[in-house]
Design a protein around this motif. Structure first.
Motif, short mmCIF file in Angstrom:
data_model
loop_
_atom_site.label_atom_id
_atom_site.label_comp_id
_atom_site.label_asym_id
_atom_site.label_seq_id
_atom_site.Cartn_x
_atom_site.Cartn_y
_atom_site.Cartn_z
N VAL A 158 0.86 -1.18 0.00
CA VAL A 158 0.00 0.00 0.00
C VAL A 158 0.90 1.23 0.00
O VAL A 158 1.78 1.36 0.85
N GLU A 159 0.68 2.12 -0.95
CA GLU A 159 1.44 3.36 -1.04
C GLU A 159 0.51 4.55 -0.83
O GLU A 159 -0.50 4.66 -1.50
N GLN A 160 0.86 5.40 0.13
CA GLN A 160 0.06 6.60 0.35
C GLN A 160 0.55 7.69 -0.59
O GLN A 160 1.66 8.20 -0.47
N LEU A 161 -0.28 8.03 -1.57
CA LEU A 161 0.11 9.00 -2.59
C LEU A 161 0.00 10.43 -2.08
O LEU A 161 0.81 11.29 -2.43
N ASP A 162 -1.02 10.70 -1.27
CA ASP A 162 -1.17 12.00 -0.60
C ASP A 162 -2.11 11.79 0.59
O ASP A 162 -2.38 10.64 0.97
N ASP A 163 -2.61 12.86 1.18
CA ASP A 163 -3.42 12.73 2.38
C ASP A 163 -4.69 11.92 2.18
O ASP A 163 -5.23 11.33 3.13
N THR A 164 -5.20 11.87 0.94
CA THR A 164 -6.49 11.21 0.72
C THR A 164 -6.46 10.09 -0.32
O THR A 164 -7.49 9.49 -0.59
N ARG A 165 -5.30 9.79 -0.89
CA ARG A 165 -5.25 8.79 -1.96
C ARG A 165 -4.23 7.71 -1.65
O ARG A 165 -3.12 8.00 -1.20
N LEU A 166 -4.65 6.44 -1.91
CA LEU A 166 -3.82 5.27 -1.66
C LEU A 166 -3.75 4.41 -2.90
O LEU A 166 -4.74 4.28 -3.62
N LEU A 184 -12.70 9.34 1.78
CA LEU A 184 -13.79 10.31 1.72
C LEU A 184 -14.00 11.03 3.04
O LEU A 184 -14.27 12.24 3.07
N GLU A 185 -13.92 10.27 4.14
CA GLU A 185 -14.11 10.84 5.47
C GLU A 185 -13.03 10.28 6.40
O GLU A 185 -12.76 9.09 6.39
N GLN A 186 -12.44 11.17 7.19
CA GLN A 186 -11.46 10.73 8.19
C GLN A 186 -11.54 11.69 9.37
O GLN A 186 -11.25 12.87 9.24
N HIS A 187 -11.96 11.14 10.52
CA HIS A 187 -12.15 11.96 11.72
C HIS A 187 -11.47 11.26 12.88
O HIS A 187 -11.82 10.12 13.21
N PRO A 188 -10.47 11.90 13.49
CA PRO A 188 -9.66 11.26 14.54
C PRO A 188 -10.49 10.58 15.61
O PRO A 188 -11.46 11.15 16.13
N ALA A 264 1.19 8.27 13.36
CA ALA A 264 -0.17 8.83 13.45
C ALA A 264 -0.35 9.96 12.45
O ALA A 264 0.59 10.68 12.13
N TRP A 265 -1.58 10.06 11.95
CA TRP A 265 -1.98 11.24 11.17
C TRP A 265 -3.33 11.67 11.72
O TRP A 265 -4.30 10.92 11.69
N ARG A 266 -3.38 12.90 12.26
CA ARG A 266 -4.56 13.37 12.99
C ARG A 266 -5.34 14.42 12.20
O ARG A 266 -6.14 15.17 12.77
N GLY A 267 -5.15 14.44 10.89
CA GLY A 267 -5.88 15.39 10.07
C GLY A 267 -7.34 15.01 9.90
O GLY A 267 -7.76 13.90 10.19
N GLU A 268 -8.13 15.96 9.42
CA GLU A 268 -9.56 15.76 9.15
C GLU A 268 -9.79 15.75 7.64
O GLU A 268 -9.24 16.58 6.91
N VAL A 269 -10.62 14.82 7.20
CA VAL A 269 -11.01 14.77 5.80
C VAL A 269 -12.54 14.74 5.75
O VAL A 269 -13.16 13.91 6.43
N THR A 274 -9.08 17.43 2.49
CA THR A 274 -8.42 17.64 3.77
C THR A 274 -8.78 18.99 4.34
O THR A 274 -8.69 20.02 3.66
N GLU A 275 -9.18 19.01 5.61
CA GLU A 275 -9.60 20.26 6.24
C GLU A 275 -8.53 20.83 7.16
O GLU A 275 -8.10 21.95 7.01
N THR A 276 -8.12 20.03 8.14
CA THR A 276 -7.11 20.51 9.09
C THR A 276 -6.13 19.41 9.36
O THR A 276 -6.39 18.24 9.11
N GLN A 277 -5.01 19.75 9.91
CA GLN A 277 -4.00 18.78 10.31
C GLN A 277 -3.38 19.24 11.60
O GLN A 277 -2.87 20.35 11.68
N GLY A 278 -3.42 18.38 12.61
CA GLY A 278 -2.87 18.73 13.91
C GLY A 278 -1.61 17.98 14.22
O GLY A 278 -1.20 17.14 13.48
#
Length: 278
Positions: A158-166, A184-188, A264-269, A274-278
């Protein structure tokens, strides 16, 4: 679809009215269940074939199941149309080839599926497991998508191409498959949802629920469309659900043995953005 529905209706009528037919078919399914228990230590169609070649008792169970199916076939042949017999071949003959029919509920599910169900042919699998780590630890480890081959059977890379694509590479039913997936959705500490963009038609959601300071419930729901006879047989016999349960158990072993996440990746999608990244 109407022809298939009619075939399913004919089969239901035969099962309900013909006691000998029902006895023979259910006996076949019972021997299939015995065969499945003998083969359960190995997963996948190739492994089952290897097991079949070396296990005499397994071959006897499959032979008995086949004879019972032939008897049921003869009953149908006397009173039902060619369309009806084709349906029985799909239900019974496929089970004979794999020898992994689980229970009487399997045939009821197949019959009801012929007259209704999802017309797209997509199958949804829902599984859950409790892990003995805090919810943040479980969630954080799941965000490490490139670690998926450590616990997901058949996933090669599995290769993570960017914050939302694999980009996924997997071996499925002995064949290599590649596809891209979009988050599509990612919420910590709550959920991650994705859908394939090409290749394999899949989508899914994994959710996380805290059950205490050091316990988390993970729910995994996956939907996919089987491609080719090998995948269809694996789906019908429950091998796909067994694989997902195995994946969750291996994830549990991985995170509990480590005691902490590898990253860890704690960003919001939201809606694929992508909305925010902490």
């Amino acid at each position: 679809m109407l022809d298939t529905a009619a075939s399913g209706k004919d089969l239901a009528v035969a099962l309900s009215r013909d006691k000998k037919f029902r006895k023979q078919l259910l006996s076949a399914l019972g021997h299939g269940a015995v065969a499945r228990r003998r083969a359960r230590r190995k997963i996948g169609l190739t492994a089952v074939a290897t097991r079949l070649a070396s296990d005499r008792q397994l071959r006897r169970e499959l032979s008995t199941m086949s004879r019972n199916l032939q008897g049921a076939w003869g009953r149908v042949e006397k009173k039902r149309s060619h369309r009806m017999r084709t349906t029985l071949l799909v239900l019974g003959g496929g089970a004979t080839a794999v020898g992994l029919v689980q229970s009487r509920g399997w045939i009821r599910d197949r019959v009801s599926g012929l007259s209704g169900g999802n017309s797209s042919g997509a199958r949804t699998i829902d599984e859950a497991i409790e892990v003995e780590v805090p919810v943040a630890t479980a969630y954080n480890q799941w965000t490490q998508f490139e670690d998926f081959p450590l616990f997901m059977e058949g996933v090669d890379h599995v290769e993570q191409l960017d914050d939302t694509r694999l980009h996924w590479v997997a071996t499925i039913a002995g064949h290599k498959a590649e596809w891209d997936a979009k988050i599509l959705e990612q919420h910590p500490d709550q959920q991650i949802s994705w859908v394939s963009e090409d290749g394999k038609k899949t989508r899914g959601t994994v959710s996380f629920e805290s059950l205490g300071p050091s316990k988390t419930l993970i729910r995994l729901s996956m939907s996919y469309k089987a491609e080719g006879p090998a995948e269809a047989l694996g789906s019908a016999s429950g091998l796909d659900a067994k694989r997902v349960r195995g994946d969750l158990k291996r994830f549990k072993e991985l995170i509990e043995s480590r005691g902490e996440e590898s990253g860890a990746w704690r960003g919001e999608v939201s809606a694929g953005t992508t909305e925010t990244q902490g």
